[in-house]
Structure formats: C-alpha cells, structure tokens
Design an enzyme around this catalytic site. Structure first.
Site, mmCIF file in Angstrom:
data_model
loop_
_atom_site.group_PDB
_atom_site.id
_atom_site.type_symbol
_atom_site.label_atom_id
_atom_site.label_comp_id
_atom_site.label_asym_id
_atom_site.label_seq_id
_atom_site.Cartn_x
_atom_site.Cartn_y
_atom_site.Cartn_z
ATOM 1 N N HIS A 167 -3.999 -8.934 0.767
ATOM 2 C CA HIS A 167 -4.666 -9.408 -0.456
ATOM 3 C C HIS A 167 -3.852 -9.231 -1.726
ATOM 4 C CE1 HIS A 167 -5.654 -5.097 -0.779
ATOM 5 N NE2 HIS A 167 -5.785 -5.329 -2.073
HETATM 6 C C1 UD1 Z 1 -8.647 -5.765 -6.723
HETATM 7 C C2 UD1 Z 1 -7.721 -4.717 -7.351
HETATM 8 C C3 UD1 Z 1 -6.742 -4.214 -6.308
HETATM 9 C C4 UD1 Z 1 -7.456 -3.716 -5.066
HETATM 10 C C5 UD1 Z 1 -8.427 -4.777 -4.544
HETATM 11 C C6 UD1 Z 1 -9.244 -4.210 -3.433
HETATM 12 C C7 UD1 Z 1 -7.185 -5.067 -9.748
HETATM 13 C C8 UD1 Z 1 -6.182 -5.585 -10.712
HETATM 14 N N1 UD1 Z 1 -6.936 -5.336 -8.448
HETATM 15 O O1 UD1 Z 1 -7.831 -6.849 -6.300
HETATM 16 O O2 UD1 Z 1 -5.995 -3.140 -6.865
HETATM 17 O O3 UD1 Z 1 -6.496 -3.427 -4.092
HETATM 18 O O4 UD1 Z 1 -9.309 -5.174 -5.611
HETATM 19 O O5 UD1 Z 1 -9.807 -5.196 -2.652
HETATM 20 O O6 UD1 Z 1 -8.141 -4.473 -10.146
HETATM 21 N N2 UD1 Z 1 -13.352 -12.543 -5.245
HETATM 22 C C9 UD1 Z 1 -14.472 -13.100 -4.693
HETATM 23 N N3 UD1 Z 1 -15.543 -12.270 -4.443
HETATM 24 C C10 UD1 Z 1 -15.551 -10.956 -4.736
HETATM 25 C C11 UD1 Z 1 -14.387 -10.410 -5.306
HETATM 26 C C12 UD1 Z 1 -13.303 -11.212 -5.546
HETATM 27 O O7 UD1 Z 1 -14.529 -14.297 -4.404
HETATM 28 O O8 UD1 Z 1 -16.565 -10.262 -4.473
HETATM 29 C C13 UD1 Z 1 -12.186 -13.427 -5.453
HETATM 30 C C14 UD1 Z 1 -12.194 -14.121 -6.814
HETATM 31 O O9 UD1 Z 1 -11.624 -15.377 -6.675
HETATM 32 C C15 UD1 Z 1 -11.240 -13.256 -7.632
HETATM 33 C C16 UD1 Z 1 -10.253 -12.793 -6.584
HETATM 34 O O10 UD1 Z 1 -10.993 -12.640 -5.391
HETATM 35 O O11 UD1 Z 1 -10.643 -13.947 -8.684
HETATM 36 C C17 UD1 Z 1 -9.556 -11.499 -6.911
HETATM 37 O O12 UD1 Z 1 -10.502 -10.459 -7.231
HETATM 38 P P1 UD1 Z 1 -10.075 -9.261 -8.205
HETATM 39 O O13 UD1 Z 1 -11.113 -8.221 -8.210
HETATM 40 O O14 UD1 Z 1 -9.642 -9.782 -9.529
HETATM 41 O O15 UD1 Z 1 -8.749 -8.725 -7.548
HETATM 42 P P2 UD1 Z 1 -8.479 -8.269 -6.053
HETATM 43 O O16 UD1 Z 1 -7.373 -9.109 -5.515
HETATM 44 O O17 UD1 Z 1 -9.747 -8.190 -5.309
HETATM 45 N N1 UDP Z 2 -12.057 -2.500 4.301
HETATM 46 C C1 UDP Z 2 -13.321 -2.846 4.750
HETATM 47 N N2 UDP Z 2 -13.510 -4.127 5.205
HETATM 48 C C2 UDP Z 2 -12.517 -5.053 5.245
HETATM 49 C C3 UDP Z 2 -11.233 -4.681 4.781
HETATM 50 C C4 UDP Z 2 -11.033 -3.407 4.309
HETATM 51 O O1 UDP Z 2 -14.234 -2.026 4.741
HETATM 52 O O2 UDP Z 2 -12.781 -6.188 5.682
HETATM 53 C C5 UDP Z 2 -11.840 -1.140 3.787
HETATM 54 C C6 UDP Z 2 -10.690 -0.394 4.398
HETATM 55 O O3 UDP Z 2 -11.073 0.250 5.588
HETATM 56 C C7 UDP Z 2 -10.288 0.563 3.288
HETATM 57 C C8 UDP Z 2 -10.605 -0.213 2.040
HETATM 58 O O4 UDP Z 2 -11.499 -1.242 2.413
HETATM 59 O O5 UDP Z 2 -11.085 1.736 3.314
HETATM 60 C C9 UDP Z 2 -9.341 -0.792 1.484
HETATM 61 O O6 UDP Z 2 -9.648 -1.732 0.530
HETATM 62 P P1 UDP Z 2 -8.642 -2.880 0.112
HETATM 63 O O7 UDP Z 2 -7.671 -3.144 1.180
HETATM 64 O O8 UDP Z 2 -9.482 -4.003 -0.352
HETATM 65 O O9 UDP Z 2 -7.940 -2.261 -1.183
HETATM 66 P P2 UDP Z 2 -6.744 -1.247 -1.434
HETATM 67 O O10 UDP Z 2 -6.956 -0.017 -0.631
HETATM 68 O O11 UDP Z 2 -5.478 -1.963 -1.119
HETATM 69 O O12 UDP Z 2 -6.819 -1.005 -2.913
#
Ligand code: UD1
Ligand code: UDP
Length: 391
Positions: free
Chosen positions: A228
């Site tokens: 991601h």
């Molecule tokens: C965010 C965090 C990242 C973390 C990740 C965990 C920041 C800058 N990034 O990244 O550090 O590793 O969360 O998963 O804070 N979206 C949906 N539904 C949701 C959430 C997101 O559709 O419930 C889509 C939207 O298009 C959105 C995109 O995902 O624009 C990115 O979401 P965002 O929270 O901005 O960043 P992540 O890539 O999820």
């Molecule tokens: N995770 C989850 N479901 C998923 C993918 C990840 O519960 O489909 C959990 C995973 O086990 C871990 C956490 O989400 O505990 C990690 O989140 P993510 O990879 O979104 O973010 P990051 O750790 O890179 O910030």
C-alpha cells in the site's frame, strides 16, 4: 478505604485514525481495562482517516476496543487538508475534555495532527512507536514521526535501534519519569505493543480458519502479500513490477499467493496495471486477491503462510513474531534488526531482487532473537503514563 472518584482520575485522550493505529489501541485499551480501571480514564478520538467497514469498524468488536467517544469523520484527502481538519477537531476536543495527556501511535497524518494540536496548547504528548526512522523524508510517515517525537514528553521506543536513533538526535535516554517534560523528554524502551497483540490473538485467530477453506489455502502452501505504500502503488512501473512478480511466484512455484488488498492499491491497480497483466491475474487460480481482512483473519493467514511479501511496517514485524521469512517491498525499513538478522530482505519494487529473495528465503534457516520485548509493552507503557500523570 477512600476510592478515587471519576473526577480524581487522570484523563488520556487517545488518537486513532488509520487501520494499524486502531489495532495498536487494542493492546493499550486492554492493559488500561485490566490493570488501571478506576485509575486512568481513556477518551478515544477516531479521526476518520480510515472509514471503510473493513478498514475500521471490523476491528472494534473483534479486538474488544471501546467504541470511540468522538469520530471526526475527516476521511481521505490531500495531506494538508486532511491534517488541518484533524488538527482543528482534535484541539477542540482536548480543550473540552481538559485532557491530562495525549496518546499517539506510529506515524500517520492522524499522529502528527494529534501531536501538534496537543503540544501547542501545553498538553503533554506520549508517543508509542517513537524513534523509528527510515531516513527517507520522501515518505510522509518519516516527517510525521520525526516531528511527533520532537514535541513529545514521553517517547516509547519498541526497539534498541529506536533508542539509538533518538540518542543521535540529541535525546537523553531514561530520564526519571517525574522529570520528563516537552523540553526534557523521557525516552524509554517499552517493547512493541504489536507483539502483545500477536501473542494475545494468535490462538483466537484459529477460529477464523473458514477463511483458509473458502480460498482453498493449505497451511504452508501459500504466500501472503500486502502492498500500500504510495511509492509502490502510485508509480505505474513499480506497481506493474510488483504484481508481475507475485503472479510469477503463483504461476511458477508450488505456492499460491493471497493478497488482501488495501483500498489505495485497488484504485491504483485499476488505473495503472497493463491490460495484459490484469487479464493474467484475473484468470490465475493461484493468485487470489481478496478485500482487506480483519486482524484475526490476518493473523491466521500470517500464521499459516510459507512466506510474507509486503511493504507494510506492521506486517514485517508480525512475520517475525510468527516465525515467517519476509520480502520487504521497500528500499529501506524502520525495522532494521529484521534485515540485519536475515529474517527479511529488502527488494524494493525490483522484479529480479524479488525473485532472488524468494529463492533465498525459501531455503533459509532463521533465528528469532528477542528484539521486541516480552509481550508486556502495553503494561509497561501504562505504568509510565500513570506515574507521569500523578507526579
Ligand atoms: C495511511 C498512512 C500510512 C499507513 C496506512 C495504513 C498517512 C500519510 N499514511 O496510508 O502511514 O501505513 O494508512 O494502512 O497517514 N481509502 C479508502 N477507504 C478507507 C481508507 C482509505 O478508500 O477506509 C483510500 C482513499 O482513496 C484514500 C487512499 O485509500 O485516498 C489512501 O488513504 P490514506 O489514509 O490517505 O493513506 P494510506 O495509504 O491508507
Ligand atoms: N492488517 C489487517 N488486515 C489486512 C491487512 C493488514 O488486519 O487486510 C493488519 C496487519 O496485521 C497489521 C496492520 O494491519 O497489524 C498493518 O497495517 P498496514 O499494513 O495497513 O499499515 P502499516 O503497518 O504499514 O502502517
């Protein structure tokens, strides 16, 4: 005996927003409930950064996290607008609640919004997962974590390498808790709250084994993958290289590949994958893309897979906790000990490096030193919070 009244209790405001923070909050909420009931009151603020049911709601019931007291419903957006909305909402709540302390996790936009809001109005900030560094400021997370550390009063480091990073930035380590403040922060090794969670939930996760059956997954016969990071998903070359590598592994090895897909990645796949690769993935019965799974389902998949391929911070560590080798789809990692000890290999989005790492890790012998504490990080942290607020 005199019991403390609700008014005497110290009040923590906890900020969550993104999936991994919700999961981490389960560990602290559990410790507060088990060991600090009647001593510390927790008010949970969900920024709404993640909002799909399978990125947020699913974790509350399953992991026993109290329902948030507030949801700011900020949703997705550009960094500036998203962070600004959170900052304003959090400040209002901190003032209204007369919080004694703000608790933040990790390195997301919800983290930086919380740390800025509280520190500017003189509410001490406690940062869980402090001191982690990628030394790559093109990652938004690096900016969020460095800045959050530098306005925190209590910094809880999961690892020795995090302590060393903070020492290099001029922090004094292990100051007596009663002397800790924003100008003279307390920096402590706490262990990792995600180890606490993994140990606590691994057995319970077996109840979700229907997921394996539904997708025809047999223990030890599949690779688990997640992806991601914007550097991988938003760049057409990189996302094509990663999905091509995963497809090759699925088609050319004995193993299936299962990938619970982050919503960001789903959108980028639709946008950037070549028509040919999309068709090949759709027609492969061995490359299985599924919606995001719950934490128990994720732990189940991690526990039964052969190897993990990921760019997630949390998933890299869970691979180690559950004794699985890991290919890290990044150029660097904050969890340096995993690479140094050979449990993980950094490949970035490079097809040759991914193929090479896959072969190496399939045949590897691994050791699992105690880098992340003893599974009681949450209790350690809550004890320090209690002492700090009652000094
Ligand atoms: C965010 C965090 C990242 C973390 C990740 C965990 C920041 C800058 N990034 O990244 O550090 O590793 O969360 O998963 O804070 N979206 C949906 N539904 C949701 C959430 C997101 O559709 O419930 C889509 C939207 O298009 C959105 C995109 O995902 O624009 C990115 O979401 P965002 O929270 O901005 O960043 P992540 O890539 O999820
Ligand atoms: N995770 C989850 N479901 C998923 C993918 C990840 O519960 O489909 C959990 C995973 O086990 C871990 C956490 O989400 O505990 C990690 O989140 P993510 O990879 O979104 O973010 P990051 O750790 O890179 O910030």
């Amino acid at each position: 005996m005199i019991f403390p009244t609700f008014e005497d209790m110290k009040k923590i405001v906890t900020i969550i927003g993104a999936r991994p923070q919700i999961i981490k909050a389960a560990a602290i909420s559990r410790a507060l409930k088990n060991e600090f009931e009647g001593k510390i009151q927790e008010v949970i603020v969900h920024t709404g950064q993640h909002y799909d049911a399978n990125m947020s709601d699913v974790f509350f019931g399953e992991l026993g996290i109290p329902k948030p007291n507030y949801n700011l419903n900020i949703g997705s957006g550009q960094h500036g607008g998203q962070t600004a909305g959170m900052l304003q909402g959090i400040e209002e709540i901190l003032v209204k609640e007369a919080a004694d302390l703000l608790l933040i996790y990790g390195d997301t936009n919800s983290t930086i919004a919380g740390s800025l809001a509280a520190s500017k109005i003189h509410i001490p900030v406690a940062h869980i997962e402090a001191g982690l560094r990628s030394y790559n400021k093109s990652m938004p997370e690096e900016i969020n974590r460095v800045l959050s550390d530098h306005v925190s009063s209590l910094l809880f480091c999961p690892t020795d390498s995090a302590l060393v990073n903070l020492e290099k930035e001029g922090f004094e380590l292990n100051r007596p808790i009663k002397n800790a403040s924003i100008d003279h922060p307390g920096v402590y090794k706490s262990g990792d709250v995600m180890l606490d969670n993994t140990l606590y939930f691994t057995q319970l996760a077996e109840a979700k084994s229907e997921l394996l059956e539904r997708h025809g997954l047999k223990s030890g016969q599949f690779i688990l993958s997640t992806c991601h990071r914007p550097s991988n998903t938003d760049d057409p070359t990189n996302i094509n290289a990663i999905f091509n590598s995963l497809l090759k592994i699925a088609e050319e090895s004995e193993l299936k590949v299962v990938l619970p897909i982050h919503p960001r990645t789903q959108k980028c796949m639709d946008q950037h994958l070549s028509a040919e690769l999309k068709r090949a993935i759709e027609s492969s019965v061995k490359f299985i893309i599924i919606p995001p799974v719950s934490f128990l389902e994720m732990i189940l998949l991690e526990n039964h897979c052969k190897m993990i391929v990921t760019d997630s911070g949390g998933v890299q560590k869970e691979a180690f906790f559950l004794h699985k080798p890991c290919i890290v789809l990044r150029e660097e990692t904050e969890w340096v000990e995993l690479v140094e000890n050979g449990n993980a290999i950094l490949t970035g989005p490079d097809e040759l490096k991914i193929a090479d790492a896959f072969e190496k890790l399939l045949d590897g012998n691994f050791t699992y030193p105690n880098y992340y504490g003893d599974g009681r990080a949450s209790e350690n942290i809550c004890e320090t919070l209690f002492e700090f607020m009652n000094k």
